[in-house]
Write a protein that holds these residues in place. Structure first.
Motif, PDB file in Angstrom:
ATOM      1  N   PRO A 139     -69.377  -6.724 -34.427  1.00  0.00           N
ATOM      2  CA  PRO A 139     -68.798  -6.314 -33.234  1.00  0.00           C
ATOM      3  C   PRO A 139     -67.698  -7.008 -32.938  1.00  0.00           C
ATOM      4  O   PRO A 139     -66.807  -6.639 -32.007  1.00  0.00           O
ATOM      5  CB  PRO A 139     -70.007  -6.330 -32.202  1.00  0.00           C
ATOM      6  CG  PRO A 139     -71.287  -6.178 -32.979  1.00  0.00           C
ATOM      7  CD  PRO A 139     -71.038  -6.838 -34.385  1.00  0.00           C
ATOM      8  N   ASP A 140     -67.406  -8.242 -33.256  1.00  0.00           N
ATOM      9  CA  ASP A 140     -66.434  -9.366 -33.066  1.00  0.00           C
ATOM     10  C   ASP A 140     -65.368  -9.448 -34.309  1.00  0.00           C
ATOM     11  O   ASP A 140     -64.479 -10.272 -34.054  1.00  0.00           O
ATOM     12  CB  ASP A 140     -67.202 -10.555 -32.648  1.00  0.00           C
ATOM     13  CG  ASP A 140     -67.926 -10.463 -31.715  1.00  0.00           C
ATOM     14  OD1 ASP A 140     -67.883  -9.667 -30.423  1.00  0.00           O
ATOM     15  OD2 ASP A 140     -69.170 -11.040 -31.594  1.00  0.00           O
ATOM     16  N   ILE A 141     -65.590  -8.677 -35.365  1.00  0.00           N
ATOM     17  CA  ILE A 141     -64.803  -9.126 -36.532  1.00  0.00           C
ATOM     18  C   ILE A 141     -63.584  -8.383 -36.413  1.00  0.00           C
ATOM     19  O   ILE A 141     -62.704  -8.743 -37.114  1.00  0.00           O
ATOM     20  CB  ILE A 141     -65.274  -8.702 -37.794  1.00  0.00           C
ATOM     21  CG1 ILE A 141     -64.969  -9.711 -38.862  1.00  0.00           C
ATOM     22  CG2 ILE A 141     -65.261  -7.104 -38.132  1.00  0.00           C
ATOM     23  CD1 ILE A 141     -65.758  -9.625 -40.058  1.00  0.00           C
ATOM     24  N   GLY A 142     -63.134  -7.840 -35.316  1.00  0.00           N
ATOM     25  CA  GLY A 142     -61.814  -7.208 -35.525  1.00  0.00           C
ATOM     26  C   GLY A 142     -60.489  -7.786 -34.869  1.00  0.00           C
ATOM     27  O   GLY A 142     -59.426  -7.484 -34.768  1.00  0.00           O
ATOM     28  N   THR A 143     -60.941  -8.960 -34.369  1.00  0.00           N
ATOM     29  CA  THR A 143     -59.815 -10.076 -34.288  1.00  0.00           C
ATOM     30  C   THR A 143     -59.549 -11.208 -35.206  1.00  0.00           C
ATOM     31  O   THR A 143     -60.411 -11.553 -35.962  1.00  0.00           O
ATOM     32  CB  THR A 143     -60.113 -10.831 -33.022  1.00  0.00           C
ATOM     33  OG1 THR A 143     -61.116 -11.529 -33.024  1.00  0.00           O
ATOM     34  CG2 THR A 143     -60.370  -9.644 -31.750  1.00  0.00           C
ATOM     35  N   PRO A 144     -58.378 -11.825 -35.566  1.00  0.00           N
ATOM     36  CA  PRO A 144     -58.098 -12.947 -36.341  1.00  0.00           C
ATOM     37  C   PRO A 144     -59.434 -13.862 -36.156  1.00  0.00           C
ATOM     38  O   PRO A 144     -59.956 -14.499 -37.173  1.00  0.00           O
ATOM     39  CB  PRO A 144     -56.768 -13.426 -36.193  1.00  0.00           C
ATOM     40  CG  PRO A 144     -56.129 -12.323 -35.587  1.00  0.00           C
ATOM     41  CD  PRO A 144     -57.075 -11.612 -34.875  1.00  0.00           C
ATOM     42  N   GLU A 145     -59.659 -14.263 -34.868  1.00  0.00           N
ATOM     43  CA  GLU A 145     -60.678 -15.230 -34.513  1.00  0.00           C
ATOM     44  C   GLU A 145     -61.935 -15.014 -35.199  1.00  0.00           C
ATOM     45  O   GLU A 145     -62.606 -15.616 -35.566  1.00  0.00           O
ATOM     46  CB  GLU A 145     -60.672 -15.771 -33.132  1.00  0.00           C
ATOM     47  CG  GLU A 145     -59.441 -16.095 -32.485  1.00  0.00           C
ATOM     48  CD  GLU A 145     -58.373 -15.171 -32.428  1.00  0.00           C
ATOM     49  OE1 GLU A 145     -58.541 -13.860 -32.271  1.00  0.00           O
ATOM     50  OE2 GLU A 145     -57.102 -15.789 -32.057  1.00  0.00           O
ATOM     51  N   GLY A 146     -62.293 -13.608 -34.893  1.00  0.00           N
ATOM     52  CA  GLY A 146     -63.686 -12.971 -35.268  1.00  0.00           C
ATOM     53  C   GLY A 146     -63.699 -13.152 -36.788  1.00  0.00           C
ATOM     54  O   GLY A 146     -64.647 -13.415 -37.192  1.00  0.00           O
ATOM     55  N   VAL A 147     -62.575 -12.743 -37.560  1.00  0.00           N
ATOM     56  CA  VAL A 147     -62.647 -12.770 -39.041  1.00  0.00           C
ATOM     57  C   VAL A 147     -63.021 -14.327 -39.349  1.00  0.00           C
ATOM     58  O   VAL A 147     -63.810 -14.518 -40.183  1.00  0.00           O
ATOM     59  CB  VAL A 147     -61.307 -12.439 -39.714  1.00  0.00           C
ATOM     60  CG1 VAL A 147     -61.267 -12.702 -41.199  1.00  0.00           C
ATOM     61  CG2 VAL A 147     -61.156 -10.791 -39.216  1.00  0.00           C
ATOM     62  N   LEU A 148     -62.216 -15.297 -38.778  1.00  0.00           N
ATOM     63  CA  LEU A 148     -62.417 -16.685 -39.046  1.00  0.00           C
ATOM     64  C   LEU A 148     -64.129 -17.126 -38.911  1.00  0.00           C
ATOM     65  O   LEU A 148     -64.465 -17.783 -39.484  1.00  0.00           O
ATOM     66  CB  LEU A 148     -61.574 -17.564 -38.575  1.00  0.00           C
ATOM     67  CG  LEU A 148     -60.154 -17.479 -39.147  1.00  0.00           C
ATOM     68  CD1 LEU A 148     -59.032 -18.214 -38.264  1.00  0.00           C
ATOM     69  CD2 LEU A 148     -60.092 -17.938 -40.457  1.00  0.00           C
ATOM     70  N   ALA A 149     -64.495 -16.662 -37.680  1.00  0.00           N
ATOM     71  CA  ALA A 149     -65.886 -17.097 -37.245  1.00  0.00           C
ATOM     72  C   ALA A 149     -66.789 -16.453 -38.065  1.00  0.00           C
ATOM     73  O   ALA A 149     -68.026 -17.206 -38.653  1.00  0.00           O
ATOM     74  CB  ALA A 149     -66.119 -16.624 -36.086  1.00  0.00           C
ATOM     75  N   ALA A 150     -66.637 -15.114 -38.698  1.00  0.00           N
ATOM     76  CA  ALA A 150     -67.536 -14.494 -39.793  1.00  0.00           C
ATOM     77  C   ALA A 150     -67.444 -15.304 -41.018  1.00  0.00           C
ATOM     78  O   ALA A 150     -68.567 -15.573 -41.632  1.00  0.00           O
ATOM     79  CB  ALA A 150     -67.210 -13.163 -39.909  1.00  0.00           C
TER      80      ALA A 150
END
Length: 326
Positions: A308-319
């Motif tokens: 649900p949160d991977i749509g942002t650059p921050e979300g990608v890095l967190a994943a």
């Protein structure tokens, strides 16, 4: 138990992120302790181009194809692509080679999907000789090569791993290749697959689908859609029947064959979702990935699924951070 030192990989490029914007991700991957980046080849980027780009961005990461199909390129072209990447990243490239599927080979590329085991075997044997600089003039069972010699022989021979699901291909990987690439299996399935290699001295890479979120409903919907799409393919169905999952997946296969996709998804048990798709908190994801290593995988390769949160650059890095070895 494997005798090789475990590595830790990630599947790139990521869907939804333009290839030219992967430079920060490559930097992050190296900093987070990943040793490998492995590509895929379905209907997005080809297996080789992203790795060529990544090789210029990182001097340390090992790069691998998982997988390059044996039937969508001629043997000489496959040898040239392999040699070029081995030349660009000496000692840091591994070729993952596989049979692919009827959909990719026939429906998308207009080529016959025939004798997949024999074609992979013949391609492996051809590549061994071609990458060593031999002149090849031979009729193999599935193709004939006349008078080919590779003009750019790599200084270091790249290892070749075979995508393998069942005993025949696994044994070929153990006997003639440098290892095997596994896909869509649970931790508990690993020992059975590894045993077929017949040796503990070969690399065992496994693509492991990971959805790093605690939203079980989200995971369930996404995982069931993927499982029904993949495991209804004849080769994967046979694989899971061999693994002993026939009773658990039988209702899904029946509904799929009847044309009821919704019923097929609904028929997939929670325990199959939990076994085949890693999910949860970052600590839970890492622990599940390490369990694959404990079971016999030497190179776990996380394949990130959307969260649900991977749509942002921050979300990608967190994943990415959630599936890192750190």
């Amino acid at each position: 138990m494997p005798t090789l030192v475990p590595r830790w990989g990630l599947t790139l490029p990521l869907d939804g992120v333009p290839l030219h914007r992967h430079r920060p991700l490559i930097d992050a991957v190296a900093e987070l302790g990943f040793t490998d980046v492995w590509s895929a080849e379905t209907a997005g980027a080809d297996a080789f181009t992203p790795l060529a780009l990544f090789s210029s961005w990182s001097p340390t990461l090992r790069l691998g194809t998982a997988i390059a199909p044996a039937q969508t390129r001629g043997p000489a072209l496959l040898a040239m692509s392999t040699a070029a990447l081995a030349d660009a990243a000496p000692g840091r490239f591994a070729l993952g080679l596989g049979a692919s599927s009827p959909a990719i080979v026939e429906s998308w590329n207009g080529l016959p999907f025939e004798q997949p085991y024999q074609r992979v075997r013949d391609t492996l044997r051809f590549l061994r000789r071609a990458l060593a600089g031999e002149k090849i003039d031979e009729a193999y069972e599935t193709f004939t090569v006349r008078g080919f010699r590779l003009q750019r022989v790599p200084e270091q021979q790249p290892p070749i791993l075979l995508a393998a699901l069942r005993p025949g291909m696994l044994r070929l990987a153990g006997q003639e290749a440098d290892g095997a690439i596994l896909n869509w299996l649970a931790v508990t399935d690993v020992p059975k697959a590894v045993a077929e290699l017949g040796t503990a001295e070969k690399e065992v890479a496994a693509r492991i689908f990971v959805c790093p979120t605690t939203d079980r409903q989200f995971v369930g919907v996404l995982a069931r859609r993927l499982i029904s799409s993949y495991l209804t393919v004849p080769a994967y169905r046979a694989f899971h029947e061999w693994l002993g999952r026939g009773d658990a997946l039988g209702p899904m296969w029946d509904a799929w064959e009847a044309g009821d996709r919704a019923a097929a998804n609904a028929a997939i048990p929670d325990e199959v979702v939990d076994a085949l798709v890693v999910h949860g908190t970052p600590d839970e994801c890492r622990a599940h990935l390490r369990a694959y290593v404990d079971a016999g995988v030497t190179t776990p390769v996380a394949a990130l699924l959307p969260t649900p949160d991977i749509g942002t650059p921050e979300g990608v890095l967190a994943a990415i951070r959630a599936v890192s070895p750190a």
